[in-house]
Scaffold this motif. Sequence first.
Motif, PDB file in Angstrom:
ATOM      1  N   GLU A 151      -8.215   4.634   0.101  1.00 51.97           N
ATOM      2  CA  GLU A 151      -8.774   4.814   1.431  1.00 51.97           C
ATOM      3  C   GLU A 151      -9.179   6.274   1.693  1.00 51.97           C
ATOM      4  O   GLU A 151      -8.950   7.159   0.875  1.00 51.97           O
ATOM      5  CB  GLU A 151      -7.780   4.330   2.482  1.00 51.97           C
ATOM      6  CG  GLU A 151      -7.541   2.820   2.422  1.00 51.97           C
ATOM      7  CD  GLU A 151      -6.672   2.318   3.558  1.00 51.97           C
ATOM      8  OE1 GLU A 151      -6.068   3.139   4.284  1.00 51.97           O
ATOM      9  OE2 GLU A 151      -6.589   1.082   3.730  1.00 51.97           O
ATOM     10  N   GLU A 170       1.820   4.466   1.354  1.00 47.18           N
ATOM     11  CA  GLU A 170       1.643   5.175   2.621  1.00 47.18           C
ATOM     12  C   GLU A 170       1.779   6.674   2.432  1.00 47.18           C
ATOM     13  O   GLU A 170       1.103   7.465   3.086  1.00 47.18           O
ATOM     14  CB  GLU A 170       2.685   4.667   3.618  1.00 47.18           C
ATOM     15  CG  GLU A 170       2.709   5.386   4.940  1.00 47.18           C
ATOM     16  CD  GLU A 170       1.865   4.716   5.993  1.00 47.18           C
ATOM     17  OE1 GLU A 170       1.873   5.196   7.140  1.00 47.18           O
ATOM     18  OE2 GLU A 170       1.196   3.723   5.674  1.00 47.18           O
ATOM     19  N   ALA A 185       0.838  -1.198   0.000  1.00 42.38           N
ATOM     20  CA  ALA A 185       0.000   0.000   0.000  1.00 42.38           C
ATOM     21  C   ALA A 185       0.870   1.244   0.000  1.00 42.38           C
ATOM     22  O   ALA A 185       1.875   1.308   0.716  1.00 42.38           O
ATOM     23  CB  ALA A 185      -0.909   0.007   1.226  1.00 42.38           C
ATOM     24  N   SER A 218      -3.275   4.433   0.703  1.00 38.58           N
ATOM     25  CA  SER A 218      -3.691   4.526   2.098  1.00 38.58           C
ATOM     26  C   SER A 218      -4.323   5.872   2.431  1.00 38.58           C
ATOM     27  O   SER A 218      -4.202   6.854   1.694  1.00 38.58           O
ATOM     28  CB  SER A 218      -2.497   4.292   3.026  1.00 38.58           C
ATOM     29  OG  SER A 218      -2.011   2.990   2.869  1.00 38.58           O
TER      30      SER A 218
END
Length: 493
Positions: free
Chosen positions: A201, A162, A160, A178
């Motif tokens: 996200e 970050e 993912a 993320s």
Amino acid sequence: MYKHLLLLLFCGISTVCYSVDNVVIGMFRLTPCSDNPSEYSISMNKDATVDNGYETFLIPSTIQEKGKTYKIVQIAAKGFINCCFIKKLVIDEGIKAVGSFAFYGCSDICSVNFPSTVSSLGESIFYGCPELQSIDIDRDNSVFDSREQCNAVIRTSDDAIELGCAGTTFPKSVSQISKYAFCGCSGLTSLSIPEWIETIEDYAFKDCFQLEKVSLSENSTLQFGESVFDGCGSLTSFNLPAGNFHFSYNPFTNCENLSSFTVSPSNKEWRTNKENNALIYNEDSTLFAGCYNTTIGSDIKRIYSSAFKGCRRLTKVYIPKDVETVDAGAFSGCINLVSVAVDKGNKVYDSREDCNCIIETQSNKIVCGSSVAVIPKSVNTIGKYAFSGMNTPAVFRIPDNILKVEEFAFEKCNGLHHLIIPANTELKYDSFYSCSHLASVVYEPVNKFVKTKKDLMYNNSPYLSCSSLMSISISGKNVPTIEYGLFVDPESK
């Protein structure tokens, strides 16, 4: 009996604490870590004078001063805020953590090198750093990597992203972006999400102010989190292709200049309206995301909870007769909304007495207000998010006929300064959450819902994050004793 409470620590605000043990060495300030005082957090000494920009700026992991060695293991949250002289940033081996917003507003940073020892990154480290194009992780780092020179921090354990920047590319081995990964990436102007990205996200691209274009692949199966593009003020249009796209929340909250949607005819789940300025879910005719120029059509059955959230340019709303559901929060943050009306043929809602509100007819509850609302005497409840983020009078007395003010009903009403609460009105948890200019509250005698400290304390408070609140006045026989620290978040102590 009358009690007057001064709230000096009301919000329990968490900040970097500069204790007497701080050490200032040149341009750095060192603060002992709370869990290990022999290790230090580093930040900028704001009193230091910096004459010129740094071609390479090293944040050290050790500093020696007067025969003592200081071991530095973390960069403080907001530790180097607005340090515009930094260009190329190198973080020394040995530093393990970087705090949230550590380099906020460092507008000249163009590259950063992270060491193998970094294992924890806070939120939005490089918020407002438009020149950042290059991110590199030491190859020996076991937690993060920057594979294929992608100019991003990738969590190795789950592939993912970050932390990203304007120069980020998306390796095929990466499957998700993320939370807050690109938040405040002010240098990002266009974005192409490849088909192998499966999840974006919450708030991943929040406040990317210059983002003008977003492209999605027709072969995508993509899950969007909450408010993915929140605050992207340069985004004016959005195209949804024929892929498989899932939205759990309006991705375009606070995108005040968004004015058009296009949806591929091959997309079976989503459509737009005839004016191409609303995103509609086909299965139940839900208006999922709207724009400031959206007209709600007669085919709409439901208006989703965040459909117009933060649509600051929206001034007028008309609810047709066939709308069956207006979710709480559908119009929160619409600060310039001045005209609200419901078709007289609607059997669920009304706007009685030209009140400029949407009222649930059966329950007599306001589900959506406006900045010019006049609350009818027949209304007894102000519902969740009804006036959230809207303009309110500086001095506001809740009408006597209002028996209940639900959660977040007046959230972020920053025009509110003084509040008066009638004796029969019940406030729920967070009713006035984050009203940043609310300075005083008066409970009229005798409010039957305030009898014990539990009715006022942090976990039940209607006034969380009201940072200007200095007094609450309560009168009556059963007024609880007010103690210092009553409203402070217990987790902040």
